[in-house]
Scaffold this motif. Structure first.
Motif, mmCIF file in Angstrom:
data_model
loop_
_atom_site.group_PDB
_atom_site.id
_atom_site.type_symbol
_atom_site.label_atom_id
_atom_site.label_comp_id
_atom_site.label_asym_id
_atom_site.label_seq_id
_atom_site.Cartn_x
_atom_site.Cartn_y
_atom_site.Cartn_z
ATOM 1 N N TRP A 279 98.733 12.881 19.843
ATOM 2 C CA TRP A 279 98.571 14.321 19.668
ATOM 3 C C TRP A 279 97.216 14.732 20.242
ATOM 4 O O TRP A 279 96.193 14.146 19.902
ATOM 5 C CB TRP A 279 98.623 14.701 18.188
ATOM 6 N N MET A 280 97.220 15.729 21.112
ATOM 7 C CA MET A 280 95.987 16.272 21.691
ATOM 8 C C MET A 280 95.613 17.559 20.963
ATOM 9 O O MET A 280 96.437 18.471 20.816
ATOM 10 C CB MET A 280 96.179 16.559 23.186
ATOM 11 N N LEU A 281 94.364 17.629 20.528
ATOM 12 C CA LEU A 281 93.846 18.802 19.826
ATOM 13 C C LEU A 281 93.082 19.689 20.811
ATOM 14 O O LEU A 281 92.297 19.194 21.627
ATOM 15 C CB LEU A 281 92.920 18.350 18.701
ATOM 16 N N TYR A 282 93.329 20.981 20.733
ATOM 17 C CA TYR A 282 92.649 21.962 21.589
ATOM 18 C C TYR A 282 91.704 22.815 20.754
ATOM 19 O O TYR A 282 92.061 23.281 19.667
ATOM 20 C CB TYR A 282 93.662 22.911 22.240
ATOM 21 N N MET A 283 90.502 23.059 21.285
ATOM 22 C CA MET A 283 89.565 23.996 20.682
ATOM 23 C C MET A 283 89.528 25.272 21.532
ATOM 24 O O MET A 283 89.582 25.208 22.767
ATOM 25 C CB MET A 283 88.150 23.409 20.626
ATOM 26 N N ALA A 284 89.424 26.418 20.875
ATOM 27 C CA ALA A 284 89.366 27.695 21.579
ATOM 28 C C ALA A 284 87.991 27.896 22.202
ATOM 29 O O ALA A 284 86.974 27.481 21.646
ATOM 30 C CB ALA A 284 89.662 28.838 20.614
ATOM 31 N N THR A 285 87.980 28.540 23.363
ATOM 32 C CA THR A 285 86.721 28.857 24.035
ATOM 33 C C THR A 285 86.867 30.167 24.797
ATOM 34 O O THR A 285 87.974 30.534 25.205
ATOM 35 C CB THR A 285 86.301 27.729 24.995
ATOM 36 N N ILE B 19 99.257 8.800 6.168
ATOM 37 C CA ILE B 19 99.133 8.726 7.627
ATOM 38 C C ILE B 19 100.341 7.967 8.167
ATOM 39 O O ILE B 19 100.705 6.906 7.642
ATOM 40 C CB ILE B 19 97.827 8.025 8.060
ATOM 41 N N VAL B 20 100.968 8.524 9.201
ATOM 42 C CA VAL B 20 102.150 7.899 9.794
ATOM 43 C C VAL B 20 102.038 7.901 11.317
ATOM 44 O O VAL B 20 101.296 8.692 11.901
ATOM 45 C CB VAL B 20 103.456 8.615 9.369
ATOM 46 N N ASP B 21 102.787 6.998 11.938
ATOM 47 C CA ASP B 21 103.036 7.037 13.379
ATOM 48 C C ASP B 21 104.459 7.530 13.577
ATOM 49 O O ASP B 21 105.390 7.033 12.905
ATOM 50 C CB ASP B 21 102.931 5.633 14.001
ATOM 51 N N ASP B 22 104.673 8.489 14.472
ATOM 52 C CA ASP B 22 106.045 8.901 14.757
ATOM 53 C C ASP B 22 106.788 7.749 15.461
ATOM 54 O O ASP B 22 106.177 6.726 15.800
ATOM 55 C CB ASP B 22 106.064 10.232 15.536
ATOM 56 N N PRO B 23 108.091 7.853 15.657
ATOM 57 C CA PRO B 23 108.840 6.716 16.200
ATOM 58 C C PRO B 23 108.351 6.230 17.569
ATOM 59 O O PRO B 23 108.581 5.077 17.928
ATOM 60 C CB PRO B 23 110.277 7.249 16.282
ATOM 61 N N GLN B 24 107.672 7.094 18.319
ATOM 62 C CA GLN B 24 107.135 6.673 19.619
ATOM 63 C C GLN B 24 105.700 6.148 19.511
ATOM 64 O O GLN B 24 105.166 5.609 20.475
ATOM 65 C CB GLN B 24 107.189 7.842 20.623
ATOM 66 N N GLY B 25 105.056 6.351 18.339
ATOM 67 C CA GLY B 25 103.733 5.775 18.127
ATOM 68 C C GLY B 25 102.588 6.764 18.040
ATOM 69 O O GLY B 25 101.437 6.356 17.938
ATOM 70 N N ALA B 26 102.857 8.078 18.074
ATOM 71 C CA ALA B 26 101.783 9.073 17.934
ATOM 72 C C ALA B 26 101.458 9.243 16.450
ATOM 73 O O ALA B 26 102.346 9.508 15.644
ATOM 74 C CB ALA B 26 102.200 10.412 18.544
ATOM 75 N N GLY B 27 100.187 9.091 16.090
ATOM 76 C CA GLY B 27 99.773 9.138 14.699
ATOM 77 C C GLY B 27 99.384 10.534 14.247
ATOM 78 O O GLY B 27 98.880 11.343 15.027
ATOM 79 N N PHE B 28 99.619 10.807 12.958
ATOM 80 C CA PHE B 28 99.190 12.070 12.356
ATOM 81 C C PHE B 28 99.188 11.901 10.845
ATOM 82 O O PHE B 28 99.699 10.914 10.307
ATOM 83 C CB PHE B 28 100.097 13.229 12.771
ATOM 84 N N ALA B 29 98.587 12.859 10.164
ATOM 85 C CA ALA B 29 98.504 12.820 8.702
ATOM 86 C C ALA B 29 99.364 13.925 8.098
ATOM 87 O O ALA B 29 99.549 14.986 8.700
ATOM 88 C CB ALA B 29 97.053 12.967 8.252
ATOM 89 N N LEU B 30 99.890 13.652 6.917
ATOM 90 C CA LEU B 30 100.596 14.650 6.112
ATOM 91 C C LEU B 30 99.704 14.991 4.928
ATOM 92 O O LEU B 30 99.167 14.092 4.268
ATOM 93 C CB LEU B 30 101.927 14.077 5.621
ATOM 94 N N PHE B 31 99.553 16.295 4.662
ATOM 95 C CA PHE B 31 98.598 16.716 3.626
ATOM 96 C C PHE B 31 99.213 17.742 2.693
ATOM 97 O O PHE B 31 99.733 18.771 3.126
ATOM 98 C CB PHE B 31 97.331 17.284 4.264
ATOM 99 N N GLN B 32 99.136 17.442 1.400
ATOM 100 C CA GLN B 32 99.596 18.355 0.344
ATOM 101 C C GLN B 32 98.369 18.817 -0.427
ATOM 102 O O GLN B 32 97.748 18.039 -1.153
ATOM 103 C CB GLN B 32 100.555 17.602 -0.579
ATOM 104 N N PRO B 33 97.949 20.069 -0.265
ATOM 105 C CA PRO B 33 96.749 20.532 -0.972
ATOM 106 C C PRO B 33 96.986 20.661 -2.466
ATOM 107 O O PRO B 33 98.119 20.839 -2.912
ATOM 108 C CB PRO B 33 96.470 21.900 -0.335
ATOM 109 N N LEU B 34 95.904 20.548 -3.222
ATOM 110 C CA LEU B 34 95.996 20.799 -4.654
ATOM 111 C C LEU B 34 96.414 22.249 -4.866
ATOM 112 O O LEU B 34 95.979 23.144 -4.145
ATOM 113 C CB LEU B 34 94.625 20.590 -5.320
ATOM 114 N N PRO B 35 97.262 22.501 -5.864
ATOM 115 C CA PRO B 35 97.620 23.895 -6.138
ATOM 116 C C PRO B 35 96.395 24.690 -6.569
ATOM 117 O O PRO B 35 95.511 24.158 -7.237
ATOM 118 C CB PRO B 35 98.648 23.794 -7.270
ATOM 119 N N HIS B 36 96.352 25.947 -6.145
ATOM 120 C CA HIS B 36 95.226 26.800 -6.547
ATOM 121 C C HIS B 36 95.304 27.086 -8.034
ATOM 122 O O HIS B 36 96.356 27.463 -8.545
ATOM 123 C CB HIS B 36 95.233 28.122 -5.751
#
Length: 261
Positions: free
Chosen positions: A77-83, A243-260
């Motif tokens: 996964w490629m992350l983009y920053m705004a400029t 943290i997981v790798d998708d079936p092709q191997g790209a890694g990412f995290a799953l996040f469940q925030p605490l309820p407000h």
């Protein structure tokens, strides 16, 4: 749903999956996050996939070309920053000790971009919007909600990204060694201590996707063929993540925030 019309310079504005099997990836992320799929031809045999949530752009994907594969580039996964200026950010990156890997170049009428590398070796891209502003939806399940820079050099990264984007990068109140990244008034990500980076994994940006139930989403991802690298765990006073790798191997995290409260 919170709609996003414009991204402040320095904020995370787009994310793009480079994969070895675009059709399989489309099936996986559609099933996991409910992303709708819109394919746009890019040339002979090439398609750019836009993932939408509730009618708004959420992410994109493309098949890695032969050159990338021969160079041993893994799915990612490629992350983009705004400029406001891809050219100026590319120049600042070089001045701060980073590298320009590609560009800056125009992407038709959509915007102007460059792919860059920080001094520790983590890649990222910058996006100067024209007709395409980037992510159009936030704060609903399946959207980008955070990103961590996994690097062995916290101090060097702090200086580099502060110089390039003007980020304020400071320790939290919890004495864990985790650094918080603030862009303007918004906390957008962090830099964990070096020992949190998995061994033999090069520096990279780890993307977090917001889910309602981390355990259920992790189990679902596994059932869809993902590899679970880190089982769901609690992050004190913050939420629950895996943290997981998708079936092709790209890694990412799953996040469940605490309820407000």
């Amino acid at each position: 749903m919170a709609q996003v019309e414009k991204h402040a310079p320095g904020s995370f504005c787009w994310l793009e999956l480079a994969t070895t099997d675009q059709n399989a990836a489309k099936e996986f992320y559609h099933s996991l996050f409910g992303w709708a799929i819109n394919d746009f031809p890019m040339g002979p045999g090439e398609v750019y996939t836009m993932f939408d949530l509730e009618g708004r752009n959420a992410a994109a994907a493309y098949n890695m070309n032969q050159q990338m594969r021969q160079q041993g580039v893994p799915p990612h996964w490629m992350l983009y920053m705004a400029t406001d200026s891809a050219d100026q950010t590319a120049t600042k990156t070089k001045q701060a000790g980073g590298k320009v890997l590609a560009g800056p170049f125009d992407v038709m009428e959509f915007g102007r971009m460059a792919t860059l590398q920080d001094p520790s070796g983590a890649n990222f891209s910058v996006w100067q919007p024209k007709s395409h502003t980037g992510i159009g939806v936030t704060a609903v399940p399946g959207t980008l909600c955070w990103a961590d820079l996994m690097t062995g050099d916290q101090a060097g990264a702090t200086k580099f990204y502060s110089d390039v984007f003007g980020w304020e990068i400071t320790p939290g109140q919890d004495n864990t060694g985790y650094l918080h990244v603030k862009n303007g008034a918004d906390y957008i990500g962090g830099i964990p201590p070096a020992e949190h980076r998995p061994p033999n994994v090069p520096p990279h940006w780890m993307l977090y996707f917001y889910v309602e139930n981390c355990d259920a989403s992790t189990a679902k991802a596994k059932g869809l063929g993902a590899k679970v690298l880190m089982e769901p765990m609690n992050v004190q006073n913050v939420g629950r993540m895996s943290i997981v790798d998708d079936p092709q191997g790209a890694g990412f995290a799953l996040f469940q925030p605490l309820p407000h409260s």
